[in-house]
Design an enzyme around this catalytic site. Structure first.
Site, PDB file in Angstrom:
ATOM      1  N   GLY A  24       0.837  -1.213   0.000  1.00 41.69           N
ATOM      2  CA  GLY A  24       0.000   0.000   0.000  1.00 41.69           C
ATOM      3  C   GLY A  24       0.858   1.244   0.000  1.00 41.69           C
ATOM      4  O   GLY A  24       0.499   2.270   0.590  1.00 41.69           O
ATOM      5  N   GLY A  27      -0.409   4.866  -0.813  1.00 46.83           N
ATOM      6  CA  GLY A  27      -1.492   5.431  -0.014  1.00 46.83           C
ATOM      7  C   GLY A  27      -1.013   6.586   0.862  1.00 46.83           C
ATOM      8  O   GLY A  27       0.135   7.043   0.756  1.00 46.83           O
ATOM      9  N   GLN A  28      -1.903   7.020   1.757  1.00 50.82           N
ATOM     10  CA  GLN A  28      -1.618   8.213   2.570  1.00 50.82           C
ATOM     11  C   GLN A  28      -0.380   8.019   3.443  1.00 50.82           C
ATOM     12  O   GLN A  28       0.492   8.880   3.489  1.00 50.82           O
ATOM     13  CB  GLN A  28      -2.836   8.548   3.446  1.00 50.82           C
ATOM     14  CG  GLN A  28      -2.711   9.888   4.146  1.00 50.82           C
ATOM     15  CD  GLN A  28      -3.717  10.073   5.280  1.00 50.82           C
ATOM     16  OE1 GLN A  28      -4.359   9.109   5.705  1.00 50.82           O
ATOM     17  NE2 GLN A  28      -3.843  11.285   5.772  1.00 50.82           N
ATOM     18  N   ASP A  50       2.387  -1.690  -4.401  1.00 56.93           N
ATOM     19  CA  ASP A  50       0.995  -1.248  -4.333  1.00 56.93           C
ATOM     20  C   ASP A  50       0.224  -1.947  -5.450  1.00 56.93           C
ATOM     21  O   ASP A  50       0.825  -2.416  -6.422  1.00 56.93           O
ATOM     22  CB  ASP A  50       0.913   0.280  -4.524  1.00 56.93           C
ATOM     23  CG  ASP A  50      -0.362   0.861  -3.931  1.00 56.93           C
ATOM     24  OD1 ASP A  50      -0.262   1.615  -2.937  1.00 56.93           O
ATOM     25  OD2 ASP A  50      -1.462   0.577  -4.450  1.00 56.93           O
ATOM     26  N   ARG A  52      -1.820  -0.284  -7.149  1.00 58.87           N
ATOM     27  CA  ARG A  52      -1.910   0.747  -8.189  1.00 58.87           C
ATOM     28  C   ARG A  52      -0.675   0.748  -9.078  1.00 58.87           C
ATOM     29  O   ARG A  52       0.416   0.402  -8.622  1.00 58.87           O
ATOM     30  CB  ARG A  52      -2.045   2.138  -7.539  1.00 58.87           C
ATOM     31  CG  ARG A  52      -3.435   2.367  -6.983  1.00 58.87           C
ATOM     32  CD  ARG A  52      -3.487   3.581  -6.112  1.00 58.87           C
ATOM     33  NE  ARG A  52      -3.181   3.224  -4.734  1.00 58.87           N
ATOM     34  CZ  ARG A  52      -3.431   4.008  -3.688  1.00 58.87           C
ATOM     35  NH1 ARG A  52      -3.946   5.194  -3.862  1.00 58.87           N
ATOM     36  NH2 ARG A  52      -3.144   3.603  -2.472  1.00 58.87           N
ATOM     37  N   ASP A  68      -0.627  -7.410  -5.288  1.00 57.82           N
ATOM     38  CA  ASP A  68      -2.000  -7.602  -4.797  1.00 57.82           C
ATOM     39  C   ASP A  68      -1.889  -8.485  -3.544  1.00 57.82           C
ATOM     40  O   ASP A  68      -1.606  -9.678  -3.644  1.00 57.82           O
ATOM     41  CB  ASP A  68      -2.832  -8.293  -5.896  1.00 57.82           C
ATOM     42  CG  ASP A  68      -4.260  -8.576  -5.437  1.00 57.82           C
ATOM     43  OD1 ASP A  68      -4.556  -8.395  -4.238  1.00 57.82           O
ATOM     44  OD2 ASP A  68      -5.072  -8.988  -6.279  1.00 57.82           O
ATOM     45  N   TYR A 157     -14.868  -2.127   9.017  1.00 57.30           N
ATOM     46  CA  TYR A 157     -13.492  -1.672   9.194  1.00 57.30           C
ATOM     47  C   TYR A 157     -13.009  -2.033  10.603  1.00 57.30           C
ATOM     48  O   TYR A 157     -11.936  -2.601  10.787  1.00 57.30           O
ATOM     49  CB  TYR A 157     -13.469  -0.155   8.993  1.00 57.30           C
ATOM     50  CG  TYR A 157     -12.112   0.502   9.134  1.00 57.30           C
ATOM     51  CD1 TYR A 157     -11.100   0.268   8.215  1.00 57.30           C
ATOM     52  CD2 TYR A 157     -11.873   1.409  10.174  1.00 57.30           C
ATOM     53  CE1 TYR A 157      -9.874   0.911   8.329  1.00 57.30           C
ATOM     54  CE2 TYR A 157     -10.657   2.050  10.290  1.00 57.30           C
ATOM     55  CZ  TYR A 157      -9.663   1.806   9.366  1.00 57.30           C
ATOM     56  OH  TYR A 157      -8.453   2.435   9.481  1.00 57.30           O
TER      57      TYR A 157
HETATM   58  C1  AKB Z   1     -10.543   6.333   8.865  1.00 56.72           C
HETATM   59  O1  AKB Z   1     -11.146   7.401   9.075  1.00 56.72           O
HETATM   60  O2  AKB Z   1     -11.071   5.340   8.378  1.00 56.72           O
HETATM   61  C2  AKB Z   1      -9.097   6.248   9.275  1.00 56.72           C
HETATM   62  C3  AKB Z   1      -8.958   5.749  10.670  1.00 56.72           C
HETATM   63  C4  AKB Z   1      -9.178   6.653  11.811  1.00 56.72           C
HETATM   64  O3  AKB Z   1      -8.671   4.613  10.870  1.00 56.72           O
HETATM   65  N1  AKB Z   1      -8.467   7.519   9.119  1.00 56.72           N
END
Ligand code: AKB
Length: 336
Positions: A24, A27-28, A50, A52, A68, A157
């Protein structure tokens, strides 16, 4: 195959530098972690990967591989080819996207982590896993959220983050994999956009402040959440991975945060530095419900005690630096 030696003693647990794999990487977090690791350990010691495709105008020198993480053989191949000794596993979907696509989130967040841990077990690699404040839920104490407390998240998540923490603990206890993690708060950064998180407003607001002088926020004005500036996050990630394992009482995963703020407070700080800046609100019920299920302020005492976590940026310092960095970038992007 050339064997690399670390620039710093202790950079590689084996004493002989094996390369670092970052998943990744575009990513950020990866966009800032990869350069920081290359600066510290040498450009060729870090394999960025990544899903991408790397843009033709590559942002930095160094090895880049398409990966991947749901495909275990691909991870295995990179770990063998590059003699990887440490994996920073950043590839994952963030909270809002994961809520939109829970099946994909399970496959990427859990499947990817399982594959990484399995490869790490086979090749004795160290693993970094980014957990999140999303690993907590509505029944968790919301103020001074303790390091060890109730974790019953109500988002996909969050489910993948709690399960990820447990899986990392299992691999550490059962197979001796040196897996370590942080429960990261919302991260504020200027290099790459976050993409799909509940805390993304705290990044978007800066771009909109400089471009339009105003911002419409998708969270309610008094939604208090933990945040941290990316330089502090990068420092914390590397510090945790370098810490003496014997001192880690909570290896998966440590609470970390640098500030607990609301959109109103962030907007007021920006307005102090961008005269005329204004905020209004159009609440997104999905992201608001996620934010309302998370803590308002977590307690990072264990991270401070065990491995010296000490963020440098508070709200004012972070805002000043973010605006300076973004202004410099905008200047550099101007044609001619
Ligand atoms: C999100 O907002 O999903 C993330 C986190 C706090 O895990 N930045």
């Amino acid at each position: 195959m050339i064997r690399f030696r670390p620039r710093e003693p202790g950079a590689c647990p084996a004493g002989e530098m094996q390369r670092i794999l970052v998943t990744g990487a575009m990513g950020q977090i990866g966009s800032e972690l990869v350069p920081a690791l290359r600066e510290r350990f040498g450009v060729d010691c870090v394999v960025a990967s990544d899903l991408r495709i790397m843009p033709r105008a590559r942002p930095s020198r160094g090895i880049y591989e398409h990966l991947d993480c749901t495909q275990a053989p691909q991870i295995l191949e990179l770990v063998r080819r590059y003699e990887v000794g440490t994996i920073y596993h950043l590839a994952a979907l963030l909270s809002a996207v994961a809520e939109d696509k829970p099946h994909v989130a399970w496959s990427i967040n859990m499947g990817g982590l399982y594959n990484v841990l399995e490869v790490a077990r086979q090749y004795q690699a160290q693993v970094f896993f980014p957990s999140s404040i999303g690993a907590f839920g509505p029944t968790t104490p919301r103020e001074h959220t303790p390091q060890v407390t109730i974790q019953r998240p109500t988002t996909m998540y969050g489910v993948t983050k709690v399960a990820g923490e447990l899986l990392c603990d299992y691999y550490a206890g059962r197979f001796g994999v040196d897996a370590r993690g942080l429960r990261l708060p919302g991260l504020i950064s200027c290099v790459a956009p976050p993409g799909g998180g509940t805390t993304d407003y705290a990044v978007e607001i800066f771009h909109h402040a400089l471009r339009y002088g105003r911002y419409t926020c998708f969270l309610a004005p008094d939604t208090r959440l933990d945040m941290m500036y990316m330089p502090d996050a990068i420092h914390a990630i590397i510090a945790l991975m370098q810490a003496d394992a014997a001192r880690l009482h909570h290896r998966n995963a440590y609470n970390v945060s640098a500030m607990s703020i609301t959109p109103t407070e962030l907007a007021a700080e920006i307005a102090r530095q961008v005269p005329g800046f204004a905020i209004d609100y159009q609440v997104d019920p999905v992201r608001q419900a996620i934010a309302d299920s998370w803590p308002r302020a977590i307690d990072a005492a264990a991270a401070r005690e065990d491995w010296g976590f000490a963020p440098k940026y508070d709200l004012a310092g972070m805002t000043q630096d973010m605006l300076a960095q973004l202004r410099a970038r905008r200047e550099a992007e101007k044609p001619g």
